[in-house]
Design a protein around this motif. Sequence first.
Motif, PDB file in Angstrom:
ATOM      1  N   TRP A 101       0.827  -1.207   0.000  1.00  0.00           N
ATOM      2  CA  TRP A 101       0.000   0.000   0.000  1.00  0.00           C
ATOM      3  C   TRP A 101       0.860   1.257   0.000  1.00  0.00           C
ATOM      4  O   TRP A 101       0.592   2.215  -0.720  1.00  0.00           O
ATOM      5  CB  TRP A 101      -0.906  -0.024   1.229  1.00  0.00           C
ATOM      6  CG  TRP A 101      -2.034   0.969   1.117  1.00  0.00           C
ATOM      7  CD1 TRP A 101      -2.073   2.229   1.634  1.00  0.00           C
ATOM      8  CD2 TRP A 101      -3.265   0.783   0.433  1.00  0.00           C
ATOM      9  NE1 TRP A 101      -3.253   2.846   1.314  1.00  0.00           N
ATOM     10  CE2 TRP A 101      -4.019   1.980   0.577  1.00  0.00           C
ATOM     11  CE3 TRP A 101      -3.817  -0.275  -0.293  1.00  0.00           C
ATOM     12  CZ2 TRP A 101      -5.280   2.142   0.038  1.00  0.00           C
ATOM     13  CZ3 TRP A 101      -5.087  -0.107  -0.829  1.00  0.00           C
ATOM     14  CH2 TRP A 101      -5.797   1.076  -0.672  1.00  0.00           C
ATOM     15  N   ALA A 110      -7.072  -1.748  -5.032  1.00  0.00           N
ATOM     16  CA  ALA A 110      -7.224  -2.805  -4.027  1.00  0.00           C
ATOM     17  C   ALA A 110      -7.270  -4.182  -4.678  1.00  0.00           C
ATOM     18  O   ALA A 110      -6.810  -5.170  -4.089  1.00  0.00           O
ATOM     19  CB  ALA A 110      -8.496  -2.562  -3.222  1.00  0.00           C
ATOM     20  N   ASP A 111      -7.830  -4.272  -5.899  1.00  0.00           N
ATOM     21  CA  ASP A 111      -7.910  -5.569  -6.571  1.00  0.00           C
ATOM     22  C   ASP A 111      -6.519  -6.102  -6.898  1.00  0.00           C
ATOM     23  O   ASP A 111      -6.245  -7.300  -6.721  1.00  0.00           O
ATOM     24  CB  ASP A 111      -8.755  -5.457  -7.843  1.00  0.00           C
ATOM     25  CG  ASP A 111      -8.228  -4.408  -8.818  1.00  0.00           C
ATOM     26  OD1 ASP A 111      -7.524  -3.477  -8.366  1.00  0.00           O
ATOM     27  OD2 ASP A 111      -8.505  -4.527 -10.033  1.00  0.00           O
ATOM     28  N   ILE A 113      -3.727  -5.316  -5.333  1.00  0.00           N
ATOM     29  CA  ILE A 113      -3.069  -5.650  -4.062  1.00  0.00           C
ATOM     30  C   ILE A 113      -3.524  -7.023  -3.569  1.00  0.00           C
ATOM     31  O   ILE A 113      -2.712  -7.840  -3.109  1.00  0.00           O
ATOM     32  CB  ILE A 113      -3.361  -4.565  -3.002  1.00  0.00           C
ATOM     33  CG1 ILE A 113      -2.605  -3.278  -3.361  1.00  0.00           C
ATOM     34  CG2 ILE A 113      -2.959  -5.045  -1.601  1.00  0.00           C
ATOM     35  CD1 ILE A 113      -2.838  -2.138  -2.406  1.00  0.00           C
TER      36      ILE A 113
END
Length: 483
Positions: A101, A110-111, A113
């Motif tokens: 992050w 986020a996908d 990560i």
Amino acid sequence: MLIRQTLLYLPAQILAPLVAFASVLIWAHLLVPSDLGIVTLLVAIQEICYAAFFGWWGFYTLRFIAQYSDPEKRISFLKAETTAVFGSAIVQTLVVLPVLWLSFGKAIGADVIALALLFMITRSLNNYSADRARAEARILLYSLIQVIGPVIGFLFGLLCIWYFGPSPDAVLAGFITAQLIGVGLSVAMSDFGRRVGRSSRDIFKTALSFGGTQTTSSMLAILAINAPRFIVSHQLGLGAVGMFAVGYGLGLRASAFAVTLVTAGAYPLVVRKMQTEGRDAAFTQLRQNMILVALTVAPVTFGLLGINRSVVELLVAAPYREVTLLVLPLATIGGLFRYLRAHTSDQVFLLNLKPRIGTLIAICDFMVAVASAFFGIRAFGVIGAAFGPMMSGIVTFILSFTLSRLKFGFHAPLGTFARIVAAGAIMALVIWMLPTARTMPMLLAHVGLGAVIYISCVGLLLPKEARLAAEKLLKRRNKGASQ
């Protein structure tokens, strides 16, 4: 014995690295530099994480699993293994999440990560499973894991790119699918993950003592290799990482491929010699290993140096060519010294249970690599980052061979090495003087000519070794014919 071990491991040792080599070229044609930079850094972070969180147990398994043949002792080991491996996976995830992050910020969502975390866990489990299978000479399982991860993962990644479009998500999804298959095979074909329960403290104590020190060395070595990528990212951005990644990845993969062709079964064989016949026998076997490694590394490394321009102009995507042309030879030379040291003289310290010496060499490796890469970028831009591993590879190669001689009396076959290097250099010089190959048949002709020149030079410069190799091959052929 070593020749037989090498031949048994050869399919996995050839196919997987060749596909990994090709994947660098193909991703460069399909992904924009910033996306390739993201994938490159995520792979680098996974390699660092494996060394940091799984290395301590992996090194212990590779060195000591042979001692757990007794059923009762085996159960104790399996319980400890389950705790160690899955505990390491959990800790890795908790540590890596904030790192991803903070490192990428808004560059990935986020996908990506979430996919990156799953990619790292499954790849780490596959790496450990492959080392475990190699330690127990489970050649089929080792080969399947080694092939499925990079080969099937690459093919699945291409399918994802075709269906969803080119992006880091598609590349990661392909590898995750293949790596999950690898984990399933490891569980199905061995006793990995079969036992849970209270673990022996003595096992963990020994694993942390032996493997912990090597973990530090391994992590520093991987940091030294990957430091240029992170320094480029910090100073020049993700797009520059992608531009740098092609030549750097090709050079390192070529050197690693050459070394691992003959080292998959080499270290366990030396360990068995140490346990059954003593140090002198182990050192004799290690010297034989070193000659075989050098004979294999020289033609690949020097050959790539000779056909560098042809490979770049024929195979590399146009936006990456200018940087790749200069980075590739520097990375290849750095990889040559690094991997040759890691699979030869560094093993002297492991055999004598003195991993702290390896740690000191790794510290030197890291410091020289970071300093050289940083000043290289300041002086030459993105191309200068490749000076880091090249300088550290040369320095630590000399240091490792010197310490193995002074501390343990190990006499490396340096005279033989020099003649092998001379054979490779002659081959590279002749190929470099030829016109640049403009077609694949012409490139293959250059490679074939290089092979003829190298074999001829080895025969002239190493007549004794060439004669012994010919006799062994003839004996094997006659034996096969008689059967």
